[in-house]
Design a protein around this motif. Sequence first.
Motif, PDB file in Angstrom:
ATOM      1  N   ILE A  14      69.594 165.072 189.706  1.00 13.86           N
ATOM      2  CA  ILE A  14      68.835 166.023 190.517  1.00 13.86           C
ATOM      3  C   ILE A  14      67.766 166.658 189.631  1.00 13.86           C
ATOM      4  O   ILE A  14      68.080 167.218 188.577  1.00 13.86           O
ATOM      5  N   LEU A  15      66.518 166.556 190.043  1.00 14.17           N
ATOM      6  CA  LEU A  15      65.411 167.148 189.289  1.00 14.17           C
ATOM      7  C   LEU A  15      64.870 168.327 190.070  1.00 14.17           C
ATOM      8  O   LEU A  15      64.583 168.217 191.269  1.00 14.17           O
ATOM      9  N   THR A  16      64.709 169.459 189.395  1.00 11.04           N
ATOM     10  CA  THR A  16      64.271 170.653 190.109  1.00 11.04           C
ATOM     11  C   THR A  16      63.326 171.481 189.251  1.00 11.04           C
ATOM     12  O   THR A  16      63.002 171.098 188.117  1.00 11.04           O
ATOM     13  N   SER A  17      62.899 172.622 189.776  1.00  4.61           N
ATOM     14  CA  SER A  17      61.739 173.311 189.215  1.00  4.61           C
ATOM     15  C   SER A  17      62.021 174.204 188.011  1.00  4.61           C
ATOM     16  O   SER A  17      61.156 174.382 187.165  1.00  4.61           O
TER      17      SER A  17
ATOM     18  N   ASN B  98      68.717 171.052 180.420  1.00  8.61           N
ATOM     19  CA  ASN B  98      67.502 171.865 180.301  1.00  8.61           C
ATOM     20  C   ASN B  98      67.264 172.179 178.835  1.00  8.61           C
ATOM     21  O   ASN B  98      67.844 171.539 177.948  1.00  8.61           O
ATOM     22  N   GLY B  99      66.443 173.188 178.557  1.00  5.63           N
ATOM     23  CA  GLY B  99      66.085 173.478 177.184  1.00  5.63           C
ATOM     24  C   GLY B  99      67.236 173.908 176.297  1.00  5.63           C
ATOM     25  O   GLY B  99      67.225 173.681 175.094  1.00  5.63           O
ATOM     26  N   THR B 100      68.264 174.520 176.883  1.00  2.02           N
ATOM     27  CA  THR B 100      69.369 175.045 176.082  1.00  2.02           C
ATOM     28  C   THR B 100      70.679 174.293 176.265  1.00  2.02           C
ATOM     29  O   THR B 100      71.625 174.510 175.499  1.00  2.02           O
ATOM     30  N   CYS B 101      70.763 173.436 177.263  1.00  2.00           N
ATOM     31  CA  CYS B 101      72.020 172.748 177.573  1.00  2.00           C
ATOM     32  C   CYS B 101      71.716 171.329 178.018  1.00  2.00           C
ATOM     33  O   CYS B 101      70.922 171.133 178.948  1.00  2.00           O
ATOM     34  N   LYS B 102      72.315 170.331 177.363  1.00  2.00           N
ATOM     35  CA  LYS B 102      71.999 168.934 177.678  1.00  2.00           C
ATOM     36  C   LYS B 102      73.284 168.154 177.931  1.00  2.00           C
ATOM     37  O   LYS B 102      73.788 167.447 177.073  1.00  2.00           O
ATOM     38  N   GLU B 103      73.782 168.288 179.162  1.00  2.00           N
ATOM     39  CA  GLU B 103      75.019 167.613 179.577  1.00  2.00           C
ATOM     40  C   GLU B 103      74.644 166.480 180.541  1.00  2.00           C
ATOM     41  O   GLU B 103      74.005 166.723 181.558  1.00  2.00           O
ATOM     42  N   VAL B 104      75.039 165.261 180.198  1.00  2.00           N
ATOM     43  CA  VAL B 104      74.822 164.128 181.102  1.00  2.00           C
ATOM     44  C   VAL B 104      76.164 163.762 181.709  1.00  2.00           C
ATOM     45  O   VAL B 104      77.034 163.195 181.050  1.00  2.00           O
ATOM     46  N   ARG B 105      76.324 164.139 182.977  1.00  2.00           N
ATOM     47  CA  ARG B 105      77.590 163.947 183.678  1.00  2.00           C
ATOM     48  C   ARG B 105      77.347 163.181 184.977  1.00  2.00           C
ATOM     49  O   ARG B 105      76.189 162.915 185.319  1.00  2.00           O
TER      50      ARG B 105
ATOM     51  N   THR C 206      65.571 169.995 184.759  1.00  6.29           N
ATOM     52  CA  THR C 206      64.297 170.597 185.159  1.00  6.29           C
ATOM     53  C   THR C 206      63.150 169.619 184.892  1.00  6.29           C
ATOM     54  O   THR C 206      63.212 168.792 183.983  1.00  6.29           O
ATOM     55  N   TYR C 207      62.097 169.737 185.685  1.00  7.51           N
ATOM     56  CA  TYR C 207      60.891 168.939 185.435  1.00  7.51           C
ATOM     57  C   TYR C 207      60.317 169.265 184.054  1.00  7.51           C
ATOM     58  O   TYR C 207      59.790 168.387 183.359  1.00  7.51           O
TER      59      TYR C 207
END
Length: 562
Positions: free
Chosen positions: A240-243, A270-277, A283-284
């Motif tokens: 899901i990509l969002t603003s 995002n900038g502070t959290c990078k979880e690939v689940r 975020t864009y």
Amino acid sequence: MNWDPARPLIVQNDLSVLLETHHSDFEYVRSTLSRFADLIKTPEHLHTYRITPLSLWNAAAAGMRVDEMTAFLQKYAKFDVPTGVMSSIRKYSMRYGLLRLENVGKELYLVSDDTVVLKEICTYDSINGYLQDARGDRAIAISPEYRGLLKQELTKLGYPVEDMAAYRRGEFVRIPLLDNMEDVEVPFQLRDYQKHAVDAFQRIGDGRGIGSGVLVLPCGAGKTIVGIAAMARCSCATLILTSNVTSVRQWKREILEKTGLTEEQVGEYNGTCKEVRPITIATYQILTHRGKRDDEFSHLHLFSEREWGLIIYDEVHLLPAPVFRATAEIQATRRLGLTATLIREDGREKDVFSLVGPKRYEMAWKELESKGWIATVTCKEIRVPLSSQDRDLYVASGARQQFRIAGENTAKLEVIDDLLQLHANEQTLIIGQYINQLEQIADHTGAPMISGGMSHDDREKLYQRFKEGSLPLLIVSKVANFAVDLPDAAVAIQVSGSYGSRQEEAQRLGRILRPKRKGANEAVFYSLISEDTKEQDFAIKRQLFLVEQGYRYSISPRNTVR
């Protein structure tokens, strides 16, 4: 020539259509016309629409037939509809579906029943590199890696492709909706239009490989819920990509509340959290991040981190150019665009059409309002004369600086005071473009301000206080334009904006559209505009969105507020 002065439309040879605003059938005619024509300008008595190839292709993709459009124009036009207009509607509408992408065995074919058109497109140098060998008179093999680029180029050439090729299944993920789970105390139910939107995306039961497209729903209509329902239908790993980060957390909250997914299955990227689940919300901004201008984009690899079966583009009208390029390469993955408006400030609506998908479903704002699903909104523009100090500065400045001076007009403070007194017992948002102006308003009113420089945790605390009612007034910068759920906000005062951005007008109006949990389901949207300035010129363009959605837009001088 036949003519009937009682009818509200004038259809012109250049495909423009004039609509009388005071006609008794105005609302119905406006809503039907907007399905296949774009609103251009809105003087008080006569609105101008234009029929374009893209507006016709989107109408065709959403299921509107040529005979519906032509019969409608003939019924409501004062004069005979020009023959050239009728033939152009047929010509462009029928172009959608003239070329199709289909799977035949393991190969991907560009197919057409019109052999002349198929031969014609082969003469274009811009697409030759994407085509392989002919397969008889009606098909040409193409490489799957060029699926998106071919559609993009053919759309530019005036031949939109109906993509009926298969989509990969993706990694299986069971996503049970809580309305289907027997052990849930308070199940939620999809509204009828939300079900229709999901069905339109998937085209249930028609035997076609539809798996891409855009759903246009008003702010407050539950676009997130529609996205979650689509995920549940697809039962697959979803990106899901969002603003912004606020929107990421809102998506996550809704997913955990309305599905049987666990916290461990839903990741933030995002900038502070990078979880690939299995379900990942990004975020864009993070996808388009790079160290230097000439560097590669650091995080576009997220598109290939898992076997995504569905990609959801929230606020698809904001999709940045690098994400368009990545999207062109993943056309075998189902794609769902969600938005309140297809308007893009960069004019790349055709790229949304070809790469994410055509419009599959649109729900009129006023129709949802009439059913009580969103608040009834009154839109008012208040013309505020420049203060004497600002007037002198305005006259001595260049065009760009004049717009800002008009936006920050200090005389707006008195109008704000009057409006706050008028709506003393209502939850109110003051929204603006310029931080200095908002800080001045915050000092003047004593209300807290949210801007991009504030941490997300601090923002959330203020939003929560506003939702609870302990904070009746909140001042917000453009960071609150998107995906902020403030259901009891009943008044919005827009003090400055981004030139003539219709897109921004839609999002700001959306802050007060959520159905109210108590009292009357009503809201007011004020725009404070400096009189006889460049801000007033741009405000006319911003009005277009509101009028296009069926809202009456009143303009009043400053002295009428008290």
